[in-house]
Design a protein around this motif. Structure first.
Motif, PDB file in Angstrom:
ATOM      1  N   PHE A   1      -4.343  -1.764   3.646  1.00 15.53           N
ATOM      2  CA  PHE A   1      -3.053  -1.153   3.936  1.00 15.53           C
ATOM      3  C   PHE A   1      -2.266  -0.958   2.642  1.00 15.53           C
ATOM      4  O   PHE A   1      -2.538  -1.603   1.633  1.00 15.53           O
ATOM      5  N   LEU A   2      -1.328  -0.027   2.679  1.00 13.38           N
ATOM      6  CA  LEU A   2      -0.416   0.192   1.562  1.00 13.38           C
ATOM      7  C   LEU A   2       0.915  -0.473   1.890  1.00 13.38           C
ATOM      8  O   LEU A   2       1.377  -0.423   3.030  1.00 13.38           O
ATOM      9  N   GLY A   3       1.518  -1.087   0.883  1.00 17.69           N
ATOM     10  CA  GLY A   3       2.809  -1.706   1.078  1.00 17.69           C
ATOM     11  C   GLY A   3       3.607  -1.657  -0.208  1.00 17.69           C
ATOM     12  O   GLY A   3       3.078  -1.338  -1.272  1.00 17.69           O
ATOM     13  N   CYS A   4       4.861  -1.974  -0.105  1.00 18.79           N
ATOM     14  CA  CYS A   4       5.735  -2.048  -1.272  1.00 18.79           C
ATOM     15  C   CYS A   4       5.101  -2.987  -2.295  1.00 18.79           C
ATOM     16  O   CYS A   4       4.509  -4.003  -1.927  1.00 18.79           O
ATOM     17  N   SER A   5       5.203  -2.647  -3.575  1.00 16.79           N
ATOM     18  CA  SER A   5       4.605  -3.504  -4.601  1.00 16.79           C
ATOM     19  C   SER A   5       5.301  -4.862  -4.674  1.00 16.79           C
ATOM     20  O   SER A   5       4.781  -5.800  -5.252  1.00 16.79           O
ATOM     21  N   PHE A   6       6.470  -4.975  -4.065  1.00 14.47           N
ATOM     22  CA  PHE A   6       7.172  -6.249  -3.983  1.00 14.47           C
ATOM     23  C   PHE A   6       6.991  -6.898  -2.604  1.00 14.47           C
ATOM     24  O   PHE A   6       7.799  -7.706  -2.179  1.00 14.47           O
ATOM     25  N   TYR A   7       5.923  -6.520  -1.908  1.00 13.90           N
ATOM     26  CA  TYR A   7       5.586  -7.036  -0.572  1.00 13.90           C
ATOM     27  C   TYR A   7       5.720  -8.561  -0.535  1.00 13.90           C
ATOM     28  O   TYR A   7       5.252  -9.246  -1.416  1.00 13.90           O
ATOM     29  N   ARG A   8       6.419  -9.065   0.473  1.00 12.02           N
ATOM     30  CA  ARG A   8       6.663 -10.496   0.701  1.00 12.02           C
ATOM     31  C   ARG A   8       7.555 -11.134  -0.363  1.00 12.02           C
ATOM     32  O   ARG A   8       7.538 -12.329  -0.562  1.00 12.02           O
ATOM     33  N   ARG A   9       8.315 -10.330  -1.066  1.00 15.69           N
ATOM     34  CA  ARG A   9       9.314 -10.850  -2.008  1.00 15.69           C
ATOM     35  C   ARG A   9      10.683 -10.461  -1.480  1.00 15.69           C
ATOM     36  O   ARG A   9      10.814  -9.528  -0.692  1.00 15.69           O
ATOM     37  N   PRO A  10      11.711 -11.142  -1.955  1.00 16.28           N
ATOM     38  CA  PRO A  10      13.060 -10.864  -1.444  1.00 16.28           C
ATOM     39  C   PRO A  10      13.524  -9.415  -1.618  1.00 16.28           C
ATOM     40  O   PRO A  10      14.221  -8.888  -0.786  1.00 16.28           O
ATOM     41  N   ASN A  11      13.132  -8.740  -2.695  1.00 14.58           N
ATOM     42  CA  ASN A  11      13.629  -7.383  -2.957  1.00 14.58           C
ATOM     43  C   ASN A  11      12.742  -6.292  -2.378  1.00 14.58           C
ATOM     44  O   ASN A  11      12.921  -5.119  -2.694  1.00 14.58           O
ATOM     45  N   ALA A  12      11.794  -6.627  -1.553  1.00 12.53           N
ATOM     46  CA  ALA A  12      10.847  -5.639  -1.030  1.00 12.53           C
ATOM     47  C   ALA A  12      11.443  -4.882   0.150  1.00 12.53           C
ATOM     48  O   ALA A  12      12.229  -5.407   0.926  1.00 12.53           O
ATOM     49  N   CYS A  13      11.023  -3.624   0.267  1.00  7.23           N
ATOM     50  CA  CYS A  13      11.371  -2.869   1.468  1.00  7.23           C
ATOM     51  C   CYS A  13      10.276  -3.144   2.504  1.00  7.23           C
ATOM     52  O   CYS A  13       9.321  -3.860   2.224  1.00  7.23           O
ATOM     53  N   ASP A  14      10.402  -2.610   3.660  1.00  9.61           N
ATOM     54  CA  ASP A  14       9.439  -2.882   4.725  1.00  9.61           C
ATOM     55  C   ASP A  14       8.353  -1.817   4.827  1.00  9.61           C
ATOM     56  O   ASP A  14       7.735  -1.669   5.875  1.00  9.61           O
ATOM     57  N   TYR A  15       8.104  -1.067   3.735  1.00 11.72           N
ATOM     58  CA  TYR A  15       7.099  -0.005   3.802  1.00 11.72           C
ATOM     59  C   TYR A  15       5.720  -0.602   4.054  1.00 11.72           C
ATOM     60  O   TYR A  15       5.287  -1.548   3.402  1.00 11.72           O
ATOM     61  N   PHE A  16       5.029  -0.031   5.024  1.00 16.18           N
ATOM     62  CA  PHE A  16       3.707  -0.515   5.422  1.00 16.18           C
ATOM     63  C   PHE A  16       2.964   0.645   6.062  1.00 16.18           C
ATOM     64  O   PHE A  16       3.506   1.342   6.916  1.00 16.18           O
TER      65      PHE A  16
ATOM     66  N   ALA B   1     -12.143   4.990   2.891  1.00 12.15           N
ATOM     67  CA  ALA B   1     -10.925   5.746   2.596  1.00 12.15           C
ATOM     68  C   ALA B   1     -10.638   5.683   1.108  1.00 12.15           C
ATOM     69  O   ALA B   1     -10.653   4.619   0.505  1.00 12.15           O
ATOM     70  N   GLN B   2     -10.401   6.828   0.513  1.00 11.59           N
ATOM     71  CA  GLN B   2     -10.064   6.915  -0.902  1.00 11.59           C
ATOM     72  C   GLN B   2      -8.663   7.515  -1.021  1.00 11.59           C
ATOM     73  O   GLN B   2      -8.410   8.587  -0.490  1.00 11.59           O
ATOM     74  N   ILE B   3      -7.773   6.846  -1.713  1.00 14.28           N
ATOM     75  CA  ILE B   3      -6.419   7.354  -1.925  1.00 14.28           C
ATOM     76  C   ILE B   3      -6.463   8.227  -3.171  1.00 14.28           C
ATOM     77  O   ILE B   3      -6.872   7.781  -4.242  1.00 14.28           O
ATOM     78  N   THR B   4      -6.052   9.477  -3.043  1.00 11.46           N
ATOM     79  CA  THR B   4      -6.147  10.393  -4.178  1.00 11.46           C
ATOM     80  C   THR B   4      -4.797  10.669  -4.828  1.00 11.46           C
ATOM     81  O   THR B   4      -4.754  11.292  -5.859  1.00 11.46           O
ATOM     82  N   GLU B   5      -3.698  10.247  -4.229  1.00  9.18           N
ATOM     83  CA  GLU B   5      -2.376  10.417  -4.831  1.00  9.18           C
ATOM     84  C   GLU B   5      -1.599   9.116  -4.676  1.00  9.18           C
ATOM     85  O   GLU B   5      -1.830   8.354  -3.748  1.00  9.18           O
ATOM     86  N   ARG B   6      -0.655   8.902  -5.567  1.00 10.28           N
ATOM     87  CA  ARG B   6       0.192   7.726  -5.480  1.00 10.28           C
ATOM     88  C   ARG B   6       1.231   7.916  -4.388  1.00 10.28           C
ATOM     89  O   ARG B   6       1.809   8.982  -4.248  1.00 10.28           O
ATOM     90  N   THR B   7       1.483   6.855  -3.639  1.00  7.78           N
ATOM     91  CA  THR B   7       2.492   6.869  -2.596  1.00  7.78           C
ATOM     92  C   THR B   7       3.652   5.993  -3.031  1.00  7.78           C
ATOM     93  O   THR B   7       3.439   4.914  -3.576  1.00  7.78           O
ATOM     94  N   LEU B   8       4.869   6.457  -2.797  1.00  8.32           N
ATOM     95  CA  LEU B   8       6.047   5.657  -3.095  1.00  8.32           C
ATOM     96  C   LEU B   8       6.560   5.027  -1.810  1.00  8.32           C
ATOM     97  O   LEU B   8       6.530   5.628  -0.746  1.00  8.32           O
ATOM     98  N   CYS B   9       7.039   3.802  -1.942  1.00  4.12           N
ATOM     99  CA  CYS B   9       7.619   3.130  -0.781  1.00  4.12           C
ATOM    100  C   CYS B   9       9.065   3.582  -0.610  1.00  4.12           C
ATOM    101  O   CYS B   9       9.558   4.429  -1.353  1.00  4.12           O
TER     102      CYS B   9
ATOM    103  N   CYS C   1      11.745   2.071  -1.322  1.00  5.16           N
ATOM    104  CA  CYS C   1      12.662   1.715  -2.421  1.00  5.16           C
ATOM    105  C   CYS C   1      12.273   2.406  -3.726  1.00  5.16           C
ATOM    106  O   CYS C   1      12.811   2.089  -4.776  1.00  5.16           O
ATOM    107  N   GLY C   2      11.333   3.362  -3.655  1.00  3.41           N
ATOM    108  CA  GLY C   2      11.003   4.177  -4.812  1.00  3.41           C
ATOM    109  C   GLY C   2       9.930   3.630  -5.732  1.00  3.41           C
ATOM    110  O   GLY C   2       9.628   4.231  -6.748  1.00  3.41           O
ATOM    111  N   ARG C   3       9.348   2.489  -5.391  1.00  2.00           N
ATOM    112  CA  ARG C   3       8.285   1.907  -6.208  1.00  2.00           C
ATOM    113  C   ARG C   3       6.931   2.445  -5.754  1.00  2.00           C
ATOM    114  O   ARG C   3       6.761   2.855  -4.614  1.00  2.00           O
ATOM    115  N   SER C   4       5.938   2.365  -6.631  1.00  2.00           N
ATOM    116  CA  SER C   4       4.583   2.719  -6.228  1.00  2.00           C
ATOM    117  C   SER C   4       4.070   1.671  -5.255  1.00  2.00           C
ATOM    118  O   SER C   4       4.330   0.475  -5.417  1.00  2.00           O
TER     119      SER C   4
END
Length: 110
Positions: A39-54, A10-18, A20-23
């Motif tokens: 998998f794709l996740g919030c760039s703050f994955y497993r941090r207090p300010n992260a959203c649950d994007y997955f 799988a090749q990702i060809t565009e940036r995805t935003l979570c 909370c608006g982060r890449s």
């Protein structure tokens, strides 16, 4: 997000935003249920300010391949444990040898 498959990968060809608006950041799962699955996740994955994007990027791994990958990981971990034990034994033997040499030297001086 556009996912294309090139040579089975799988090749990702565009940036995805979570949510909370982060890449998003691509990561690899190493749990027994999904070994080596990306998998794709919030760039703050497993941090207090992260959203649950997955979102999975790779398709579900077949059971046979899961078993093979998990077996290889177990073997690699076992080898690492053996190397660490051998390293500890080597250090122990070097200390004992150094003590013997010191005792011999002290005995020769007296």
């Amino acid at each position: 997000m556009v996912t294309e498959y090139v040579d089975g990968n799988a090749q990702i060809t565009e940036r995805t935003l979570c949510m909370c608006g982060r890449s998003t950041t691509m990561r690899t799962a190493w749990k027994e249920n999904n070994p080596s699955r990306r998998f794709l996740g919030c760039s703050f994955y497993r941090r207090p300010n992260a959203c649950d994007y997955f979102k999975w990027v790779d398709p579900l791994v077949q059971t046979r391949y899961k078993n093979i990958i998990n077996g290889l990981l177990r073997n690699a971990n076992h080898k690492d444990e053996l190397v660490n034990k051998l390293h500890i034994k080597l250090i122990y033997h070097q200390i004992v040898l150094a003590m013997v040499v010191m005792v011999v030297l002290v005995h020769c001086v007296l």
